[in-house]
Write an enzyme that holds these catalytic residues in place. Sequence first.
Site, short mmCIF file in Angstrom:
data_model
loop_
_atom_site.label_atom_id
_atom_site.label_comp_id
_atom_site.label_asym_id
_atom_site.label_seq_id
_atom_site.Cartn_x
_atom_site.Cartn_y
_atom_site.Cartn_z
N SER A 230 -13.67 -9.88 0.46
CA SER A 230 -12.31 -10.01 -0.67
C SER A 230 -11.84 -8.03 -0.95
O SER A 230 -13.23 -7.48 -1.91
CB SER A 230 -12.71 -10.50 -1.88
OG SER A 230 -11.18 -10.52 -2.77
N GLY A 231 -10.70 -7.23 -0.77
CA GLY A 231 -10.92 -6.32 -0.86
C GLY A 231 -10.77 -5.55 0.02
O GLY A 231 -11.26 -3.91 -0.54
N THR B 69 -5.20 -7.82 4.56
CA THR B 69 -3.57 -8.28 3.68
C THR B 69 -2.48 -6.95 4.33
O THR B 69 -2.00 -7.13 4.99
CB THR B 69 -3.16 -8.30 2.42
OG1 THR B 69 -3.85 -9.60 2.05
CG2 THR B 69 -1.88 -8.61 1.95
N ASN C 151 -10.60 -7.34 -6.44
CA ASN C 151 -9.38 -7.04 -5.24
C ASN C 151 -7.85 -6.99 -5.78
O ASN C 151 -7.63 -8.20 -6.84
CB ASN C 151 -9.74 -7.90 -3.98
CG ASN C 151 -8.12 -7.37 -3.47
OD1 ASN C 151 -7.59 -6.75 -3.49
ND2 ASN C 151 -8.27 -7.89 -2.46
N SER D 249 -5.09 -9.72 -4.34
CA SER D 249 -5.83 -10.93 -3.23
C SER D 249 -5.56 -12.01 -3.02
O SER D 249 -5.04 -12.49 -3.64
CB SER D 249 -7.78 -11.48 -4.02
OG SER D 249 -8.17 -12.93 -3.41
N SER D 250 -5.56 -12.49 -1.46
CA SER D 250 -4.58 -13.83 -1.01
C SER D 250 -5.95 -14.34 -1.59
O SER D 250 -6.86 -14.89 -1.28
CB SER D 250 -4.70 -13.72 0.62
OG SER D 250 -4.27 -12.62 0.86
N GLY E 123 -11.63 -13.11 2.71
CA GLY E 123 -12.87 -13.01 2.96
C GLY E 123 -13.19 -13.78 2.49
O GLY E 123 -12.95 -14.74 1.00
N GLU F 124 -16.38 -14.09 -0.59
CA GLU F 124 -16.82 -14.30 -1.74
C GLU F 124 -17.90 -15.09 -3.05
O GLU F 124 -19.01 -16.19 -2.50
CB GLU F 124 -15.33 -15.41 -2.83
CG GLU F 124 -13.79 -14.59 -2.06
CD GLU F 124 -12.52 -15.59 -3.03
OE1 GLU F 124 -12.26 -14.82 -2.91
OE2 GLU F 124 -12.96 -16.70 -3.48
#
Length: 719
Positions: free
Chosen positions: A134-135, A139, A190, A193-194, A419, A421
């Site tokens: 994540s981050g 995306t 992030n 973050s999605s 991502g 986590e």
Amino acid sequence: MLQQVNGHSSVSDAQGGESFREDLQEFLSGEAPLHQLDDLTKVNPVTLETVLRCLQARYMADTFYTNAGCTLVALNPFKPVPQLYSPELMREYHAAPQPQKLKPHIFTVGEQTYRNVKSLIEPVNQSIIVSGESGAGKTWTSRCLMKFYAVVAASPTSWDSHKIAERIEQRILNSNPVMEAFGNACTLRNNNSSRFGKFIQLQLNSAQQMTGAAVQTYLLEKTRVACQASSERNFHIFYQMCKGASADERLQWHLPKGAAFSWLPNSERTLEEDCFEVTREAMLHLGIETPTQNNVFKVLAGLLHLGNIRFADSEDEAQPCQLMDDAKCEGSVRTSALLLLLPEDPLLETLRIRTIRAGRQQQVFRKPCSRAECDTRRDCLAKLVYSRLFDWLVSVINSSICADPSSWSTFIGLLDVYGFESFPHNSLEQLCINYANEKLQQHFVAHYLRAQQEEYTVEGLEWSFVNYQDNQTCLDLIEGSPLSICSLINEECRLNRPSSAAQLQTRIESALAGRPCLGHNKLSREPSFIVVHYAGPVRYHTAGLVEKNKDPIPPELTRLLQQSQDPVLKVLFPTDPEEKSQEEQGQSRAPVLTVVSKFKASLEQLLQVLHRTTPHYIRCIKPNGQGQAQTFLREEVLSQLEACGLVETIHISAAGFPIRVSHQNFVERYELLRRLRPRTSPGPCSLSLDEGRSGERGPSVSHLFNHSLLSTCAGPSQG
């Protein structure tokens, strides 16, 4: 003055002498400057340390993309680099005779997939799997790839068809800001973050022009609507509304400036994503007209006011819970009902009183809820509305951008999945997210690390097997049969008994004792279990896990929402007479699927699609956890490199064969060469092309023919 040094000309001035000394030093060291190595297979020796040094040198030189054999490594710059994604650069990679000879870039991957589709080498359909923590920039990478295809896959001949293609491309690009506004949020790791996974299928016709697209989404983290961790935010759209609404809209939506909402934490933070006009403009281009938009935002405002309703413990269990701070909470109930166009009294009654049907006659009993149950029902109402609204938006996007099945023949898929986590508190959402990452890692292992080496062995080529980390044991722990974490959580849901967090922990630890990827943390005060993932250990708390997996929706909440006069809610919650009659007649219903079961099924469908495509991999790496430019924290990057098995990938790529084409495809493509150059003498490279038509499978042509022949005569080929 020119003088000869070992047969090469050299300038004798100071500048020339300095250049010569640098060249001599480079020759003596046997190694080019690390930041100039654009492929990690050139690093010598290939170790975690040398790979890390190379990536660090390139990052500090503002070079963010590096090849790693079959994988592209993408370092997040954490700063705007507009010239790196300009339309001019896109066209340069598209027009290049051999784009792989240009600097590594996501456009190289994009162009390779596009040329693979044009070459018709099986499997023709392509997929790009964008992975990373994540981050790490997944995306952004997916967004840039979509822009790349919109530029290169649009070359219709007539003006009318050109305008149609432009409209389709613009709609595809407009789906991004809408889905990010409603599906992304600021987390600890992030800012954008999605909170859902998505697979975007870009549809191409026989002339490789983009005719449409389709979006498939996975597991929206709807709990975020009603529950945000400390220092995190709700979905972007709520902040966009509160910051970007006009004065008239604030009056309509009851969002006065400075109003406090429980479900809108950290609203003082201003992010790049807080741009309301961009979202509204994109919705308009997707066919969501302004009146419909206003209805959507009015519903979202109603959810914010719903979150301000607070309940107090009832002194008498036979009486419903009272509202805390009557005047303020009554105002929140009234405003929420007004915005959602629901009757106020039934709204409050549904939140505080549970309806129970019992006995053969299905007698109805009304039981006042406890304070905790009232809070749960309020949160459930908000999550239900938001998840249905999100699904509706996805369907609107698909209806706007999807092409007629007869108008397209191939596709390129972009997979942007959440991502890996690991937070201070991890629950069912993180378990599903990390489970998805395990499955995608396994796909990479099976497709590249294992399958390629096994093929070399079967064909009798000299090959020393490269060991790699196989995460099958972790997947067996999570999803295996008959016993696994998923099966035990599902079984707890089926048992008609109150769920205990400590009991679930004990059951998992005893039933799965001895599994290598199940860890223990005896110092933890809260019931939990540890899973040792490929990317590191994660501790999952068992409190609330079973309830989240059940995801129960009290039927009276659905019936309440069906009474709404709001145009959007009427679409989201249509009245179903058949369902009502079944309920009245007490007919049995099929068991409700759990969250884990539904997610597992959708993940299997996704992997089936991926297995039928030629995959390409982009590994996004996060240089630091603070999102700072020009900051490369070696320990953080090292853990990511170890987790994804990058060094093993480089070893196999460096030692493996660069071009891989099957006999059948090679024969069909290069049969003309037989007439141009007849066979002269027998030898290992004089295989008759006619032999390729036989059913017997021999060594891959890629292992027998020179790389330069293929790259010169063949054009793009399957990598």
